[in-house]
Every structure is written in structure tokens, then in C-alpha cells.
Design a protein around this motif. Structure first.
Motif, short mmCIF file in Angstrom:
data_model
loop_
_atom_site.label_atom_id
_atom_site.label_comp_id
_atom_site.label_asym_id
_atom_site.label_seq_id
_atom_site.Cartn_x
_atom_site.Cartn_y
_atom_site.Cartn_z
N LEU A 1 -11.34 20.37 -38.90
CA LEU A 1 -11.34 21.30 -40.03
C LEU A 1 -11.05 20.63 -41.37
CD1 LEU A 1 -9.84 24.63 -38.66
CD2 LEU A 1 -12.14 23.68 -38.48
N PHE B 1 -8.21 19.43 -42.65
CA PHE B 1 -6.91 19.59 -43.32
C PHE B 1 -6.26 18.22 -43.53
CE2 PHE B 1 -7.05 23.98 -41.65
CZ PHE B 1 -6.58 24.68 -42.75
N GLU C 1 2.19 27.51 -34.49
CA GLU C 1 1.76 28.79 -33.92
C GLU C 1 0.74 28.59 -32.81
OE1 GLU C 1 1.05 32.07 -36.59
OE2 GLU C 1 1.61 30.85 -38.31
N ILE D 1 -0.47 29.43 -27.72
CA ILE D 1 -1.60 30.14 -27.11
C ILE D 1 -1.62 29.81 -25.62
CG2 ILE D 1 -4.10 30.52 -27.12
CD1 ILE D 1 -2.88 31.30 -29.75
N ARG E 1 -10.19 22.09 -22.47
CA ARG E 1 -11.45 22.02 -23.22
C ARG E 1 -11.25 21.47 -24.62
NH1 ARG E 1 -16.10 25.10 -21.36
NH2 ARG E 1 -15.63 25.96 -19.31
N PHE F 1 -13.14 18.35 -26.19
CA PHE F 1 -13.85 18.53 -27.46
C PHE F 1 -13.43 17.48 -28.48
CE2 PHE F 1 -14.06 20.93 -31.62
CZ PHE F 1 -15.43 20.93 -31.73
N TRP G 1 -12.90 33.19 -34.02
CA TRP G 1 -12.34 32.39 -32.93
C TRP G 1 -13.21 32.51 -31.68
CZ3 TRP G 1 -9.44 28.43 -33.52
CH2 TRP G 1 -8.46 28.38 -34.50
N PHE H 1 -15.95 30.12 -32.03
CA PHE H 1 -15.43 28.77 -31.78
C PHE H 1 -15.32 28.50 -30.28
CE2 PHE H 1 -11.59 26.25 -30.80
CZ PHE H 1 -12.02 25.02 -31.28
N LYS I 1 -18.17 25.94 -29.57
CA LYS I 1 -17.61 24.59 -29.66
C LYS I 1 -16.94 24.15 -28.37
CE LYS I 1 -18.76 24.07 -34.00
NZ LYS I 1 -19.72 23.03 -34.43
N LEU I 2 -16.25 25.07 -27.71
CA LEU I 2 -15.54 24.66 -26.49
C LEU I 2 -16.32 24.99 -25.22
CD1 LEU I 2 -11.76 25.28 -27.22
CD2 LEU I 2 -13.24 23.39 -27.87
N GLY I 3 -17.42 25.73 -25.34
CA GLY I 3 -18.27 25.95 -24.17
C GLY I 3 -17.76 26.99 -23.19
N PHE I 4 -16.86 27.87 -23.64
CA PHE I 4 -16.47 28.98 -22.76
C PHE I 4 -17.62 29.97 -22.63
CE2 PHE I 4 -12.08 27.76 -23.93
CZ PHE I 4 -11.47 27.86 -22.69
N GLU J 1 -15.19 35.07 -21.07
CA GLU J 1 -13.88 34.44 -20.86
C GLU J 1 -12.99 34.44 -22.10
OE1 GLU J 1 -14.58 30.87 -17.80
OE2 GLU J 1 -15.62 30.54 -19.70
N MET K 1 -8.02 35.02 -25.19
CA MET K 1 -7.61 33.92 -26.06
C MET K 1 -7.77 34.30 -27.53
SD MET K 1 -9.03 30.54 -24.12
CE MET K 1 -10.45 31.36 -23.38
N GLU L 1 -5.07 36.31 -29.01
CA GLU L 1 -3.88 35.60 -29.49
C GLU L 1 -4.18 34.82 -30.77
OE1 GLU L 1 -1.39 33.62 -26.58
OE2 GLU L 1 -2.67 34.35 -24.96
N LEU L 2 -5.33 34.17 -30.79
CA LEU L 2 -5.66 33.32 -31.93
C LEU L 2 -5.79 34.12 -33.22
CD1 LEU L 2 -8.24 31.07 -30.08
CD2 LEU L 2 -6.20 30.21 -31.25
N ILE M 1 -2.87 34.04 -35.84
CA ILE M 1 -2.41 32.84 -36.54
C ILE M 1 -2.48 33.09 -38.04
CG2 ILE M 1 -2.73 30.36 -36.88
CD1 ILE M 1 -2.08 31.00 -34.01
N LEU N 1 -6.93 28.53 -42.95
CA LEU N 1 -7.45 28.22 -41.62
C LEU N 1 -8.74 29.00 -41.36
CD1 LEU N 1 -7.29 26.98 -38.82
CD2 LEU N 1 -5.65 28.75 -38.18
N ARG O 1 -11.66 27.60 -43.41
CA ARG O 1 -12.19 26.34 -42.89
C ARG O 1 -12.88 26.52 -41.54
NH1 ARG O 1 -10.25 21.23 -45.09
NH2 ARG O 1 -8.99 21.68 -46.94
N LEU O 2 -12.33 27.39 -40.73
CA LEU O 2 -12.95 27.65 -39.43
C LEU O 2 -14.35 28.22 -39.65
CD1 LEU O 2 -12.56 27.76 -36.33
CD2 LEU O 2 -11.71 30.10 -36.63
N PHE P 1 -16.60 25.46 -40.69
CA PHE P 1 -16.84 24.58 -39.54
C PHE P 1 -17.88 25.18 -38.60
CE2 PHE P 1 -15.29 23.20 -35.22
CZ PHE P 1 -15.69 21.87 -35.33
#
Lengths: 217, 217
Positions: free
Chosen positions: A89, A91, A102, A106, A114, A118, B81, B84, B88-91, B95, B99, B102-103, B106, B111, B114-115, B118
Motif C-alpha cells: 500500500l 505507507f 488492529e 483478525i 495466504r 502473497f 476488503w 482484496f 489478491k489473496l485468492g479466497f 469464504e 473476515m 472484522e476488517l 479497522i 488505509l 490506499r486499499l 491498490f
DNA sequence: CTAAAAATTTAGGCTGGCCTAAATTTTTAT
DNA sequence: ATAAAAATTTAGGCCAGCCTAAATTTTTAG
């Protein structure tokens, strides 16, 4: 399953224990967690009941094997997320601590696996700290402090021992970058400050306070 | 600043409100948040005090402008998220819900910015849901349910209205993929189930229950 | 060796978010 | 129109994690 707060205590106990020998004190924990000693005592009783720490009243605290395993898992997550924030990202290394604080909570094993893939299985976080292995080993680096180097030595900057924004920004201003090779050209006999040479042209003044927090090899 | 729990209530109120007209009921919220009605009432008083919802006793609840702004911010984070995790992580799309749950909490504006960059400023999450804009607008898609299509129509699968793992895995098994063009070849008059043709060779049975949860255009 | 200082623990209390049981209001069915 | 059913709120209580003040234990200084 531990709460967010319990995880923070475990991580903090690990970090304090690794900076000293023997047990970690209640007061030290209170300062690190920004709470009061009485609150720490409450939590220590709880962690002891769960057998995550060894705890005898008035005698300080030490992680059990299980407690250390969990602490290292949390530190692994923290450091992987820091790598993500800096490398993916964009930063700065001085900006990522609070976010990683934070993200480390998770709850998903698979996510960590993963994320690690990555990121290309990084060995170190942006501050040069080693990333614990998936099985919970903390790699031993055997670095020295820059403040322990002798005049004339050439060393490589490897890691920082202090993660505050202020400290990291100070390093940015001084062009002290991890991975740089620097030569110790002079050590001041009075205040132990250090003059280091970076490359051929640049000489940088490093106070003892700063040199104590820079790890080299 | 809202707590984790308050954020979840705001998001849930938004989601329930968008599936109906008028106010959201205490019982509906209790079911969605897996708590009891009495607990919901407690929280509604709190959110009303903070002026994040309009609330009159016994009359249900509606977000204020500020409440909606916050809800959309949380939904935006959740959906980014999810992108992402899948891209990016291939989930798998089945699934990632927990996650992302929770994410999304944040706390960092930067963040999210930038996410988003990205990820290449995605417009939709892996379930086809539009991602709210940074300024808090929810794009209106104007999709129809597959269950409302007529025999003979060719439509594009755009989004799902149900996010449970079971439902999504069922779609995987039936080769019902977002972006596919399908032709409605037959609608059963008795149970409203649908036969759809995917490409030239494959015909798939879609129950009314499933068709009601598939959005097309 | 002992008294003062420092560290730690105990006692009792608070808040957030949840609960059950009982009371109240609204809706529905006759 | 009204009584039963459903929905909602109130009352009172629990637990986690924090607090202050007081009590206790350990450490340190003279």
C-alpha cells in the motif's frame, strides 16, 4: 479463544520479556498497556487461570509455552501486516504501527497463510524485526547496537529497537535507511555520539540515544 | 467515534432498510445481530442519543443523514476488503464474509484510500454489490431478480442477494457465475423454478428460492 | 536491621453490551 | 370493538475490562 485484550497482554509480555531477563513486572505492563497496575493484576489472574502465564503474587510474570506460542502468532501477524502496508500500500514505516496493531487481531489462520504467500514469505518487517515462523519460532539475529561499534568499523544497518513515529521520522531525515552500509568515522568520548559515513559523500551525526536504538551487523 | 458494535448496528440497519420501505423493526435487528430484542432497544437508545438514527418508541428506526454516511463508509470498507481477499489473496467468494466483517472496522481513512487505489478502484465486490463512493453514495444498479425474467429472455448474472456460504457454494456447483449470460429457456408454472441455458451446451435447473436471490440485467 | 518508599494486590465501583422476566404498546383476528 | 397474540420496552442483573483508594508485600536506604 482469547479476547483482543488478552492477545495484547500476551504480546506485550513477550516484548518486555525479550528486552530483559527474568519476570516481567506489573508496573511495566501497566505502562505498556496504558492502564493501571490494578487492572493488570486482574488480567494476570485471568491469564494464569488459562495457563498462558506463570504467575505468583508479587513475583512478576512469565509466559508458559502455550502463552509464548500465542504471543508469537500475534507478533507474526503484526509484522506480516506491516510488510503489506509498506510494500503493497506504500505507507511509510513510521505510519503503520497503529494499523497493524488492529489488523493483528483478525481471526483467521488461512488469512495469515495466504497473506504470507502473497507477500513472498518475507523474513523481516519494515523495521528489520524478524517475522516468527508459522510454527512459532522467533529467528535469532545476533545483531549489535550501533552504539557498541568501534571507530573505523563498517557495518550494515539492520533494524530499529524503537518504533515511535518520531524516532523513525528522525531516521528518515538523517538518511539512515535499513540495509545501508555505514562506516563509523568518529566516536565522541564525552557524549558517546557517533559520526557515520554513508556512501562516499555523506557524513551523519548520530546521538548516543539514537545509536543505542539502531541494530547493525 | 463509534464502537465496533455501534458500527455493526448502523450497517445492519442500512442493509435491512434497503430491503424494504419504512422503518426497521427491533425484532429484525435482533435476528440479524444474533442478540435479543431487549439488547437492541438498549443500543437504539444509545444511537438515538448520538443522533445517528431517528427512533420513536415502538415505531421502528431509520438512519439519520449522519448515520447513513457512517453506514455507507463501513459498507465501503467491507466490500473493498472482500475484493482484496478474493482478487489478491485468492479466497473463494464464499469464504470472505466473516473476515471482511472484522476488517471493515479497522480505523484509518488513509488505509481505505490506499486499499482502493491498490485494488484499482473496483466498482463491485465479489458478490456483485456496488461499492459506495468515497463520498458516501451508493450506486443504484437497477437490476431485476432472475425470478422476474420471462421465458426466452437472455440476461446477464450480476449479483447475489444472499451471501451465505451454502448459497454461494450451490451457485459454484451449478456453474452460475457472475458475468455469465444465460437464457431463460423454461419457467415451471407450478413451482416457478427456472431452466436456464449457459453458453450453448449447458442447461441448469434453478429453483425459485435461488432465482429470487439472483440479480440480472 | 529497620523504617520509609515503591510495588503490588484487594476491595469496591463504573461502563458497555448483553441477558431474562415482567410490563406495556401495537397489531391481528374474530 | 375487543380480546388474544405479537412486538417492544423496562427493570434488574451479569461479565469483561477498566478505575480509585486502601491494604499488603517487597525493596531500598540509612
Amino acid at each position: 479463544m482469547q479476547s483482543f485484550t488478552e492477545e495484547n497482554y500476551l504480546k506485550t509480555i513477550y516484548n518486555l520479556a525479550s528486552k530483559q531477563q527474568g519476570e516481567v513486572s506489573t508496573n511495566a505492563l501497566a505502562e505498556m498497556t496504558a492502564t493501571k497496575a490494578a487492572s493488570v493484576t486482574d488480567m494476570l489472574r485471568k491469564l494464569a487461570d488459562k495457563e498462558l502465564i506463570h504467575y505468583k503474587k508479587y513475583q512478576g510474570v512469565r509466559l508458559t509455552e502455550e502463552g509464548e506460542r500465542l504471543a508469537l502468532q500475534i507478533i507474526r501477524r503484526h509484522r506480516l501486516w506491516e510488510v503489506f502496508l509498506v510494500q503493497k500500500l506504500g505507507f511509510g514505516w513510521d505510519e503503520v504501527h497503529d494499523m497493524a496493531e488492529e489488523l493483528e487481531h483478525i481471526r483467521s489462520e488461512e488469512l495469515v497463510v495466504r497473506l504470507d504467500t502473497f507477500l513472498g514469505h518475507p523474513q523481516f518487517d519494515p523495521h528489520g524485526d524478524p517475522i516468527p515462523t508459522p510454527t512459532g519460532q522467533m529467528p535469532e539475529m545476533g545483531y549489535r547496537k550501533l552504539s557498541d561499534a568501534e571507530a573505523g568499523e563498517a557495518v550494515c544497518l539492520r533494524a530499529v529497537m524503537e518504533h515511535s513515529t518520531e524516532f523513525l521520522q528522525h531516521l528518515n531525515h538523517s538518511s539512515l535507511t535499513l540495509g545501508s552500509i555505514v562506516t563509523v568515522s568518529e566516536i565522541n568520548a564525552f557524549d558517546k555520539s557517533v559520526l557515520v559515513q554513508i556512501g562516499n559523500d555523506r557524513t551523519v551525526f548520530v546521538s548516543y540515544e539514537v545509536a543505542k536504538n539502531l541494530l547493525v551487523s
